[in-house]
Design an enzyme around this catalytic site. Structure first.
Site, PDB file in Angstrom:
ATOM      1  CE  LYS A   1      -3.854  -2.457   2.031  1.00  0.00           C
ATOM      2  NZ  LYS A   1      -4.547  -2.930   3.222  1.00  0.00           N
TER       3      LYS A   1
ATOM      4  CD  GLN B   1      -3.434  -4.633   6.370  1.00  0.00           C
ATOM      5  OE1 GLN B   1      -3.323  -3.680   5.605  1.00  0.00           O
ATOM      6  NE2 GLN B   1      -4.140  -5.701   6.044  1.00  0.00           N
TER       7      GLN B   1
ATOM      8  CG  ASP C   1      -9.968  -0.286   4.716  1.00  0.00           C
ATOM      9  OD1 ASP C   1      -9.649  -0.530   3.536  1.00  0.00           O
ATOM     10  OD2 ASP C   1      -9.265  -0.579   5.701  1.00  0.00           O
TER      11      ASP C   1
END
Ligand code: NAP
Length: 285
Positions: free
Chosen positions: A52, A96, A119
């Protein structure tokens, strides 16, 4: 023989679009920023975070990494989220998953400012997706829709079957297909007649997490098969949820693993970060 959908190439195109957007925002004095939080030392999470960060660098998005030890307390993690919510150079926050045992992931997601929730896991964003008034879409299902659009695969009126009902893939995937006027069936571990249901699908999305779960007798001739799964086979090789070699000759389109849906997930994260930066700068377009 099926057309293999090249997710890597489509993701590259999205990266180029994002890069152009970043350059445009730079000219207005705005640098999109993403904070990536990783807790503990799970090797798979470390790889995802590195990928990422690399993708952000490639397109010119500013990124900050917060690597915390597995011993981090819930209070410490929530304090970091509160700080990132306030930070003006950070437009998107990504924590994460999975978090180490003892940390409450739901509470952490709930603490993220929904405008920075790239997200799209926060309940406010999930609700927005439900009513079709969203800013962000969860990265993996959004990546699948992008692939279908890229290949000009019609969804309108088609029989769509999603195997899997997780909050991050299956449920939002079904909702996005519904927004595109698909007739959607969601299957899960308690579904009866799975084979019959799947073999009616014009578009079959597998998000199960079981290697080679979807076999040739489960798919209709000419179907579009999208494989979200990321598993290891008996030899430790990365593979999807679909038995690719057996299914591929029967269908019209199929995504490989690796190189299908996976690269799209990061591409959509970059897109969401741009959306967040624009939103926070008050740019409407
Ligand atoms: P998950 O939370 O474990 O959900 C799996 C789903 O599959 C559940 O809804 C489960 O049903 C269903 N299922 C399990 N066994 C089944 C069976 N025998 N028949 C029918 N349904 C069954 O997994 P996830 O997070 O959604 O991820 C799914 C896969 O996608 C994993 O391989 C993951 O690694 C991969 N993934 C890939 C990406 C990417 O970027 N490519 C991103 C995210 C996830 P129940 O609800 O009844 O238990």
């Amino acid at each position: 023989m099926a057309k293999k959908i090249d997710g890597k190439a489509v993701a590259e195109e999205v990266h180029e679009q994002v890069k152009r957007e970043v350059d445009r925002l730079e000219r207005k004095g705005i640098t999109p920023g993403l904070a990536v939080v990783i807790v503990g030392d799970d090797p798979a999470s470390r790889t995802y975070v590195n990928n990422k960060k690399k993708a952000c660098e490639k397109v010119g998005i500013y990124s900050e990494e917060y690597a915390l030890p597995a011993s981090t307390t819930q209070e410490e993690l929530l304090a970091l989220i509160a700080k990132l919510n306030q930070k003006s150079d950070i437009d998107g926050i990504l924590v994460q998953s999975p978090l180490p045992k003892g940390l409450d992931e739901k509470a952490v997601v709930a603490a993220i400012n929904p405008q920075k929730d790239v997200d799209a896991f926060h309940a406010e964003n999930v609700g927005r997706i439900m009513i079709g008034e969203f800013h962000f879409l969860p990265c993996t299902p959004a990546g699948v829709i992008e692939l279908l659009h890229h290949e000009n695969i019609p969804i309108n009126g088609k029989n769509c079957v999603v195997i899997g009902r997780s909050n991050i893939v299956g449920k939002p995937m079904a909702m996005l297909l519904l927004h595109e006027n698909g007739t959607v069936t969601i299957c899960h571990s308690k579904t009866q007649n799975l084979k019959e249901i799947c073999s009616q699908a014009d578009i079959l999305v597998a998000a199960v997490g079981k290697a080679k779960f979807v076999t040739a007798d489960m798919v209709k001739d000419g179907a579009v098969v999208i494989d979200v799964g990321m598993n290891r086979d008996e030899n430790g090789k990365l593979c999807g949820d679909v038995d690719f070699d057996a299914v591929e000759p029967k269908v019209s389109y199929i995504t490989p693993v690796p190189g299908g849906v996976g690269p799209m997930t990061i591409a959509m994260l970059l897109k969401n970060t741009i959306t967040a930066a624009k939103q926070q700068a008050g740019i409407q377009e």
